[in-house]
Design a protein around this motif. Structure first.
Motif, short mmCIF file in Angstrom:
data_model
loop_
_atom_site.label_atom_id
_atom_site.label_comp_id
_atom_site.label_asym_id
_atom_site.label_seq_id
_atom_site.Cartn_x
_atom_site.Cartn_y
_atom_site.Cartn_z
N PHE A 168 0.83 -1.21 0.00
CA PHE A 168 0.00 0.00 0.00
C PHE A 168 0.86 1.25 0.00
CE2 PHE A 168 -2.61 -3.32 1.78
CZ PHE A 168 -3.89 -3.06 1.30
N ARG A 169 0.23 2.36 -0.34
CA ARG A 169 0.84 3.67 -0.18
C ARG A 169 -0.15 4.59 0.52
NH1 ARG A 169 4.44 1.07 -0.78
NH2 ARG A 169 6.17 1.16 -2.25
N PRO A 170 0.31 5.40 1.49
CA PRO A 170 -0.58 6.35 2.17
C PRO A 170 -0.90 7.52 1.23
CG PRO A 170 1.46 5.94 3.42
CD PRO A 170 1.68 5.44 2.04
N VAL A 171 -2.18 7.80 1.04
CA VAL A 171 -2.59 8.87 0.14
C VAL A 171 -3.44 9.88 0.91
CG1 VAL A 171 -3.86 9.47 -1.96
CG2 VAL A 171 -2.56 7.32 -1.84
N LEU A 172 -3.02 11.12 0.87
CA LEU A 172 -3.76 12.22 1.50
C LEU A 172 -4.68 12.83 0.45
CD1 LEU A 172 -4.17 14.08 3.99
CD2 LEU A 172 -2.32 15.50 3.09
N ILE A 173 -5.99 12.75 0.68
CA ILE A 173 -6.97 13.28 -0.27
C ILE A 173 -7.46 14.63 0.24
CG2 ILE A 173 -9.13 12.81 -1.50
CD1 ILE A 173 -8.78 9.85 -0.81
N GLN A 214 -0.61 0.63 -7.32
CA GLN A 214 -0.95 1.07 -8.67
C GLN A 214 -2.08 2.09 -8.65
OE1 GLN A 214 0.85 0.26 -11.45
NE2 GLN A 214 -0.38 1.91 -12.34
N THR A 215 -3.08 1.85 -7.80
CA THR A 215 -4.20 2.79 -7.68
C THR A 215 -3.71 4.15 -7.22
OG1 THR A 215 -5.74 1.00 -7.14
CG2 THR A 215 -6.40 3.23 -6.51
N ALA A 216 -2.83 4.15 -6.23
CA ALA A 216 -2.31 5.41 -5.68
C ALA A 216 -1.60 6.23 -6.74
CB ALA A 216 -1.38 5.12 -4.51
#
Length: 329
Positions: free
Chosen positions: A68-73, A320-322
């Motif tokens: 995973f990768r942490p993503v800030l939205i 990949q999504t990130a």
């Protein structure tokens, strides 16, 4: 004629796990166990691969960091964390004595996503009476209202035993906060409002209180879910039991239901923890908005009712999504 202003597209920023305050010391295995409960229900091939790998990893922490990768939205938004719980109420399968306030099943003509009668119209026209839609009768109208806000609960029955009820649909009207309405009227200051304060005000002012509750046009219907074991939490939006202090309600327009979410909640009781997005709520709107599940019963209700804190919410996404989101693909 003016046209509605278009909503700005979400912004995405990939962070490092080192950027997450408290990540190193969290109980990642506890989060992974909860994640595995609902991961198979995420309808996406990339998630399916990750779910299959989740059972074979020797380290829960390494699993999240590897895949995973942490993503800030929408990182420029002010985050808002609130709390919710599963109430325990008193009721009866039959109307009588103090048990005068029914929870209703969804009428057959009500379609999810379509607007039907408002709360006021339902109550004043008695649109649900005499149709055999009563699931159980409660002894307190305020308890009924807050149960509709929470979406699930346990009812201790006068006949003996208990009934568990869960969300069964709604009338299609948007949720309106009665706490905000009391603030607007000048009854309370923002820092004074909590579920307990609202409850006491309505009980002290029964006529005005009934009108206040009608300010929220949303009306929730229920279904019996007594098949859920008593040691497990109530059913969330994914139709699986949610877990105390590991499950949150989010806005699925921004966060995939079932995704791991890192929260950094401030306030009087700070909380930095890996949670799982397993629920939704009418009042939970926005990328930086989350409702934390505090458990079942009065103590959980008191804890949840005090939560209205700022902080930060970071979604863990498949790699990949990130990168696809960040690149605008």
């Amino acid at each position: 004629m003016a046209t509605p202003e278009a909503k700005a597209a979400p912004t995405y920023e990939i962070l490092k796990f080192d950027d997450l305050d408290g990540w190193e010391t969290d109980d990642h295995q506890a989060a992974l166990t909860v994640f595995q409960d609902t991961c198979p229900d995420i309808k996406d091939p990339e998630w399916a691969t990750l779910c299959a790998l989740a059972t074979s990893q020797p380290s829960a922490k390494a699993y999240f960091e590897l895949f995973f990768r942490p993503v800030l939205i929408n990182g420029d938004e002010q985050a808002l964390f609130t709390g919710y719980f599963e109430p325990e109420l008193r009721g009866s399968r039959q109307r009588g004595g103090p048990y005068q306030y029914p929870l209703h099943r969804k009428p057959p003509e009500v379609t999810n996503g379509q607007r039907w009668l408002s709360r006021r119209e339902i109550e004043q026209t008695r649109a649900l009476e005499g149709r055999g839609l009563e699931l159980v009768w409660l002894d307190n109208p305020v308890d009924k209202f807050f149960l509709q806000v929470q979406g699930s609960g346990r009812v201790k029955l006068a006949e003996g035993g208990a009934m568990r009820v869960g969300y069964g649909g709604k009338n299609g009207h948007e949720y309106s906060s009665i706490g905000q309405e009391l603030i607007r009227r000048g009854v309370y200051e923002p820092h004074q409002v909590s579920a307990q304060v609202i409850r006491r005000w309505v009980q002290r002012n029964p006529i005005e209180g009934a009108e206040l509750l009608r300010h929220n046009a949303s009306y929730v219907f229920f279904r019996e879910v007594s098949e859920v074991p008593s040691h497990k939490g109530p059913l969330g939006a994914m139709n699986r039991s949610i877990t105390t202090m590991r499950s949150i309600a989010v806005d699925p327009a921004f966060t995939t239901l079932g995704a791991p979410v890192w929260i950094e909640k401030g306030g009087a009781t700070p909380l930095n923890r890996l949670m799982i997005a397993q629920d939704t709520g009418s009042a939970i709107k926005g990328a930086q908005r989350a409702d934390i599940f505090y458990g079942t019963g009065d103590q959980a209700g008191r804890q949840a009712g005090r939560i209205k804190d700022r902080g930060r919410l970071v979604v863990l996404m498949p790699i990949q999504t990130a990168y696809t989101l960040v690149s605008g693909g």
